[in-house]
Write a protein that holds these residues in place. Structure first.
Motif, PDB file in Angstrom:
ATOM      1  N   CYS A   1      36.451  31.984  26.734  1.00  0.00           N
ATOM      2  CA  CYS A   1      36.594  32.241  28.162  1.00  0.00           C
ATOM      3  C   CYS A   1      36.665  33.751  28.373  1.00  0.00           C
ATOM      4  CB  CYS A   1      37.848  31.572  28.713  1.00  0.00           C
ATOM      5  SG  CYS A   1      38.090  31.802  30.488  1.00  0.00           S
ATOM      6  N   PRO A   2      35.805  34.322  29.208  1.00  0.00           N
ATOM      7  CA  PRO A   2      35.853  35.770  29.436  1.00  0.00           C
ATOM      8  C   PRO A   2      37.106  36.172  30.199  1.00  0.00           C
ATOM      9  CG  PRO A   2      34.323  34.720  30.949  1.00  0.00           C
ATOM     10  CD  PRO A   2      34.752  33.659  29.994  1.00  0.00           C
ATOM     11  N   SER A   3      37.321  37.457  30.317  1.00  0.00           N
ATOM     12  CA  SER A   3      38.458  37.968  31.083  1.00  0.00           C
ATOM     13  C   SER A   3      38.365  37.488  32.523  1.00  0.00           C
ATOM     14  CB  SER A   3      38.473  39.492  31.055  1.00  0.00           C
ATOM     15  OG  SER A   3      39.379  39.999  32.013  1.00  0.00           O
ATOM     16  N   THR A   4      39.501  37.183  33.079  1.00  0.00           N
ATOM     17  CA  THR A   4      39.537  36.724  34.472  1.00  0.00           C
ATOM     18  C   THR A   4      39.902  37.856  35.432  1.00  0.00           C
ATOM     19  OG1 THR A   4      41.782  35.923  33.986  1.00  0.00           O
ATOM     20  CG2 THR A   4      40.010  34.304  33.967  1.00  0.00           C
TER      21      THR A   4
ATOM     22  N   PRO B   1      39.869  44.259  34.858  1.00  0.00           N
ATOM     23  CA  PRO B   1      39.084  43.748  33.726  1.00  0.00           C
ATOM     24  C   PRO B   1      39.846  43.851  32.409  1.00  0.00           C
ATOM     25  CG  PRO B   1      37.702  45.073  35.164  1.00  0.00           C
ATOM     26  CD  PRO B   1      39.102  45.222  35.677  1.00  0.00           C
ATOM     27  N   GLY B   2      39.723  42.807  31.590  1.00  0.00           N
ATOM     28  CA  GLY B   2      40.445  42.752  30.326  1.00  0.00           C
ATOM     29  C   GLY B   2      41.718  41.945  30.395  1.00  0.00           C
ATOM     30  N   THR B   3      42.191  41.648  31.609  1.00  0.00           N
ATOM     31  CA  THR B   3      43.413  40.846  31.751  1.00  0.00           C
ATOM     32  C   THR B   3      43.065  39.365  31.778  1.00  0.00           C
ATOM     33  OG1 THR B   3      43.310  41.055  34.171  1.00  0.00           O
ATOM     34  CG2 THR B   3      44.644  42.668  32.959  1.00  0.00           C
ATOM     35  N   HIS B   4      44.038  38.548  31.419  1.00  0.00           N
ATOM     36  CA  HIS B   4      43.839  37.104  31.335  1.00  0.00           C
ATOM     37  C   HIS B   4      45.038  36.393  31.939  1.00  0.00           C
ATOM     38  CE1 HIS B   4      40.418  37.124  28.418  1.00  0.00           C
ATOM     39  NE2 HIS B   4      40.949  38.288  28.080  1.00  0.00           N
ATOM     40  N   PHE B   5      44.881  35.076  32.087  1.00  0.00           N
ATOM     41  CA  PHE B   5      46.021  34.234  32.425  1.00  0.00           C
ATOM     42  C   PHE B   5      47.004  34.233  31.263  1.00  0.00           C
ATOM     43  CE2 PHE B   5      47.940  29.940  32.013  1.00  0.00           C
ATOM     44  CZ  PHE B   5      48.741  29.962  33.148  1.00  0.00           C
ATOM     45  N   GLN B   6      48.274  34.397  31.574  1.00  0.00           N
ATOM     46  CA  GLN B   6      49.316  34.399  30.542  1.00  0.00           C
ATOM     47  C   GLN B   6      49.932  33.006  30.446  1.00  0.00           C
ATOM     48  OE1 GLN B   6      51.292  38.146  32.314  1.00  0.00           O
ATOM     49  NE2 GLN B   6      51.751  38.319  30.125  1.00  0.00           N
TER      50      GLN B   6
END
Length: 1038
Positions: free
Chosen positions: A619-622, A892-897
């Motif tokens: 899954c790419p960054s969200t 960009p680069g952040t995701h769901f934690q």
């Protein structure tokens, strides 16, 4: 005066020559309207006192005379009576009386003239009686129609004949007619007599029984009404409040000779009956001890459905979506959808191995998708039969939602290309509330599918329950009256009547784009299933059924007698289909594995690989670029149209949003806005539905702005974000959960490239939709290999507002998760988190920050597969000053934690931490406030589990290992027997290999979700906070 003369002229008895002349007129059978016709029998000049100066006075006198003849002078009374009687020019007026003998003679002549004229009052009464009689047949003729093929039960559960209909089931036997006519005459209802039977009456504009004739003898009027309304078709339509629609139906059923079929149409009907009947007989011969929920007793359903599809295809429809219960499903799959027979027959093989893609379902619950050529219209048609659980009517709103989605994606704004057909059983149609909820959506702007054809297989029994015990309404179809849907009852042992009704139903839907109901009054030859004994409970009915000749045999004999087919041709048709079945049966023995994906009702071409697998397992960054975040935030805090006046309070809300954007921060509403807006830019349609979602239950969303000065003028800023964005749909639903959630589930089935969300007004309202959750959302992929990415937003939280609007019942959703609490998965495998998501049946989250909510919504679309997402959303956190997220956590680069670990002083010196508290959602803010007040930031660490299922074993193991000297405790604001504890505890114990106990800090067990007393609520809150931060609280249990 023309009122009087027109009446007299129109109602004067017709002579024989006038009758012939009238009958020979070429009168088009079209919708007619009332027109005021001035028809004077004499010029005005013939009455010397009728001049321009006196006409107003005369008209006033005439109106007074109409109300009360005694209110005017006797001479006026005589004049008006003579005029009514049709007196010749100049003779209606009589001069006032004098005392002379000649005057007395004049009065005598006038009196004799009045008495000699026809009794116009009687003529008026007779014509009005005939009009009332015609209307009575139109309204209540269906009550005496011969609908039951068994002849033992009245379809409306009432054996009496309506008092205002001169009818009987004996087809107007003369003795019966005379008796009923006498009763009506004595009762004064119509005032007609037997001598009136041969009198000719003008027909009103509200009937088409005359065809090309404008007048008929009463006897013929009654005969034609009998033929139209009291034979094998019963029409309910007079409750419809639209004249054009009523006239349309009258013309379809009253026009003489309209129900005609060519020999070719009759042969096609016979061939379809052969296939329907012989398919069931073949299954019975081969698998006599298997349940299959056959169609015996209503074999006419197959040609009925094919007729609806043929006519709809002819009218331009190229996609038909169907929903039905289990009875007759295999036959529909074989002979309507045209599923390969060998694929159906192999389902009966007990040695057939199950494929590894799911748990599967019974053969009579499975769906199908197929595109083929319609042989009648020679046009392509796509047919989809939606998989259905045993909850008979549960698929109704699902079909509606899928239909709406398919219409939406192909730009079919009027329902001319995509339509739905829903099949029902009589007991379920009357008994299941979801039927009403589905009808209730049928004409709402954001939910209408522009007309559904409903077909009721009316077995006149529900499992073992007599209809007289199963419903309070006369018919099982009466629920359809609430939306002005016409209802066509038809005797299923008359195939031609069934075909005609189905043709009219399809034409109605095509013409008016409204719902219509076809009630196939039939019987069930076997029990509820083939193993059931119906004689236990319906002995008389089944004695008659045992004697009943099958409809195929009846119709074949009729066509042979008519010379349409001969006996050898009929037998050849049977043997030809039998051979097809036998050959397919032979091929079915080669099938070794049952592939559920062959029964998929909603394929997503191009989304998966050819063998149905995800195209990747990552899954790419969200996250988003800051420019996009700022742009969406600026539009969200503005009014993007000119001359639009918003509410003053809303101006303050938008100003606050603007300040947040300026400060590079989002709250809950803004985070949702940014998630939706960014997906729209990427071409992803977003649809948010539910009660009051446009504003939001808690007045936080405001996605639809209302002009304060112009009624119904609205603005949706979300649709003004980008030049080529996907459309955003936000719609307040009706006050329905079951129906609306089912609808949105169906909408989400149609395409993986849409984010479809249903928000409950309060989280606990989801229990009104429990059937959709339990039967479709939770097990849908396992049963039918059908992925679905629907999102449920369920407001949840103990806010001291009582037991009804506190809990979204997270324990129920967690209990239905398919992960094993006692098995630690392989934490070292690649893409562990994505593999977990792929293997789960749904995702359950409780976000504590707006940023994480933003990420989980975007992740829902960026994943290479689709899973239902259950989100427990906050209430007080919507405006909580600490519930804010910086742009930095959304770039960009952040995701769901999945887990948000402790990042305060406790994390700096983990060896000194005495207790590690795990929690989820809003209670985190209560815990941090209490920890700060007690000065325990270094002794107590707090870890938030944002994704509850699939359980983040890997991240929680790291957290537990990070604090080697800490006690582990789970803290929740819900009661102990509710919430997350029973789900989290065994999984935490598995995570740490049961090395430590996992203690509990929260409310005690209770029956209700929350207290209704504010003081008790606060006392309970403080009590479990005391437990959470009392480092000695659990020592007594050690």
């Amino acid at each position: 005066m023309f009122h009087l003369r027109t009446c007299a002229a129109k109602l004067r008895p017709l002579t024989a020559s006038q009758t012939v002349k009238t009958f020979s007129q070429n009168k088009p059978a079209a919708i007619r309207t009332f027109q005021q016709i001035r028809c004077y029998s004499a010029p005005v000049a013939a009455e010397p006192f009728l001049s321009g100066t006196s006409s107003n006075y005369v008209e006033e006198m005439y109106c007074a005379w109409l109300e009360n003849p005694k209110s005017v002078h006797k001479s006026w009374d005589i004049f008006f009576r003579n005029t009514n009687a049709g007196a010749p020019p100049g003779t209606a007026y009589q001069s006032p009386l004098s005392l002379s003998r000649s005057s007395l003679a004049t009065v005598a002549r006038a009196q004799s003239l009045v008495e000699a004229q026809p009794n116009v009052d009687k003529l008026v009464e007779d014509h009005l009686a005939v009009q009332s009689l015609i209307r009575a047949y139109q309204i209540r003729g269906h009550h005496v129609a011969q609908l039951d093929p068994l002849g033992i039960l009245d379809a409306d559960l009432d054996s009496s004949v309506p008092a205002d209909i001169i009818s009987s089931t004996d087809k107007l036997d003369l003795a019966v007619f005379k008796e009923r006519l006498r009763m009506l005459t004595v009762g004064g209802f119509y005032g007609l007599d037997e001598s009136d039977l041969d009198k000719v009456f003008h027909l009103p504009t509200t009937t088409f029984i005359g065809g090309q004739e404008s007048a008929l003898p009463l006897r013929e009027i009654i005969r034609r009404l009998e033929m139209a309304y009291c034979q094998h078709i019963g029409v309910e339509f007079m409750f419809i409040n639209d004249l054009e629609q009523c006239q349309w139906i009258r013309q379809k059923f009253e026009t003489p000779g309209i129900m005609q079929f060519t020999n070719e149409e009759k042969r096609t009907l016979l061939a379809r009956l052969v296939r329907s009947t012989r398919f069931e007989e073949f299954l019975q011969r081969k698998w006599s001890s298997e349940k299959r929920f056959g169609l015996e007793g209503c074999e006419v359903l197959i040609p009925a459905l094919k007729t609806i599809i043929d006519k709809s295809s002819e009218n331009g429809v190229d996609y038909v979506i169907m929903g039905m219960p289990h009875r007759g499903r295999l036959n529909v799959l074989a002979n309507v959808i045209r599923k390969e027979l060998e694929q159906i027959f192999c389902q009966f093989d007990s040695k057939l191995e199950a494929a590894d893609e799911g748990s599967g379902d019974m053969k009579y619950h499975l769906g199908m998708y197929h595109r083929r050529i319609n042989r009648v219209t020679d046009r392509n048609i796509t047919l989809s039969l939606v998989a259905n659980p045993s909850h008979l009517e549960a698929a109704d709103p699902v079909v509606m939602g899928k239909t709406k989605a398919e219409q939406f994606y192909c730009g079919d704004t009027e329902g001319k290309k995509v339509m739905s057909i829903l099949l029902h059983g009589d007991a379920a149609f009357a008994g299941q509330g979801i039927v009403y909820e589905t009808f209730h959506l049928s004409d709402l702007p954001s939910y209408t599918t522009h007309g559904t054809v409903h077909v009721v297989v009316n077995n006149q029994i529900g499992f073992t329950t007599d209809p007289r015990m199963a419903r309070s309404s006369p018919y099982p179809t009466d629920v359809a009256r609430v939306v002005n849907a016409p209802i066509f009852h038809v005797n299923s042992d008359d195939p031609e009547a069934v075909m005609y009704v189905c043709k009219v139903a399809a034409e109605w839907r095509s013409t008016f784009h409204k719902d219509v109901v076809v009630d196939l009054v039939c019987y069930r030859r076997n029990g509820h299933n083939e193993m059931d004994e119906p004689m236990f409970t319906q002995p008389l009915m089944y004695k008659q059924i045992r004697k009943q000749k099958p409809v195929l045999q009846k119709y074949a004999e009729l066509l042979v007698s008519q010379g349409v087919v001969n006996q050898p041709e009929y037998e050849e048709e049977i043997s030809k289909y039998d051979k097809i079945c036998e050959e397919a049966f032979t091929r079915s023995k080669d099938e070794k594995i049952l592939h559920i994906k062959h029964w998929l009702d909603s394929p997503w071409p191009g989304f998966f690989t050819l063998d149905g697998q995800p195209r990747s397992m990552s899954c790419p960054s969200t996250g988003l670029e800051e420019d996009d975040l700022a742009h969406i935030g600026n539009v969200a805090s503005s009014v993007p149209v000119d001359n639009f006046t918003i509410h003053g309070g809303l101006s303050r809300i938008l100003k606050t949003r603007k300040e947040l954007v300026t400060n590079r921060t989002v709250d809950w509403a803004l985070a949702e806005y940014m998630a939706f807006g960014s997906l729209l830019k990427e071409g992803i349609h977003v649809r948010l539905s539910g009660q009051d979602v446009e504003r939001g239950t808690f007045s936080h969303r405001h996605h639809v702005l209302h002009d304060q000065n112009v009624d119904k003028r609205t603005c949706i800023p979300m649709n003004h974000l980008w030049p080529n964005q996907a459309p955003y749909t936000v719609c307040n639903s009706s006050l329905s959960e079951y129906g609306v959630l089912g609808f949105e589930l169906g909408f989400a089935m149609a395409s993986p490239n849409a984010l479809v969300l249903w928000e409950a007004q309060f989280g606990d309202f989801n229990n009104m939709a429990q059937c959709i959750i339990d039967q479709f959302i939770c097990p849908g992929q396992a049963k039918w290999v059908r992925q679905n990415g629907i999102v449920l937003l369920l407001p949840h939280g103990m806010e001291g507002m009582g037991p009804e609007h506190s809990s979204a019942r997270p324990e129920r959703f967690l209990q239905m998760c398919n992960d094993d609490p006692d098995v630690l998965p392989d934490l070292q495998e690649d893409n562990f988190d994505i593999n977990q998501l792929y293997d789960c049946n749904w995702i359950v989250v409780n976000c504590s920050t707006p940023g994480n909510f933003f990420h989980v919504l975007r992740r829902q679309i960026l994943l290479p597969f689709r899973k239902p997402l259950i989100v427990f959303t906050p209430k007080s956190l919507l405006r909580h000053p600490e519930a804010r997220t910086s742009f930095d956590e959304m770039l960009p680069g952040t995701h769901f934690q999945r887990v948000i670990p402790e990042d305060g002083p406790a994390a700096q010196d983990p060896n000194n931490v005495k207790r590690l508290l795990f929690c989820t959602g809003k209670v985190y803010y209560d815990l941090t406030r209490e920890r700060k007040a007690r000065g325990m930031a270094e002794q107590v660490a707090i870890t938030r589990i944002e994704q509850l299922s699939p359980f983040p074993f890997d991240l929680l193991l790291k957290e537990a290992q990070k604090y080697p000297n800490a006690e582990l405790a789970w803290c929740q604001e819900e009661h102990k027997n509710q919430g997350y504890y029973d789900y989290v505890k065994p999984r935490l114990r598995t995570t740490i290999d049961r090395a430590k106990p996992v203690w509990y800090a929260g409310r005690d067990p209770a029956a209700a979700p929350a207290t209704g007393n504010k003081k008790t609520h606060l006392t309970e809150l403080q009590r479990f906070l005391d437990t959470a931060f009392d480092l000695d609280a659990f020592k007594k249990f050690s």
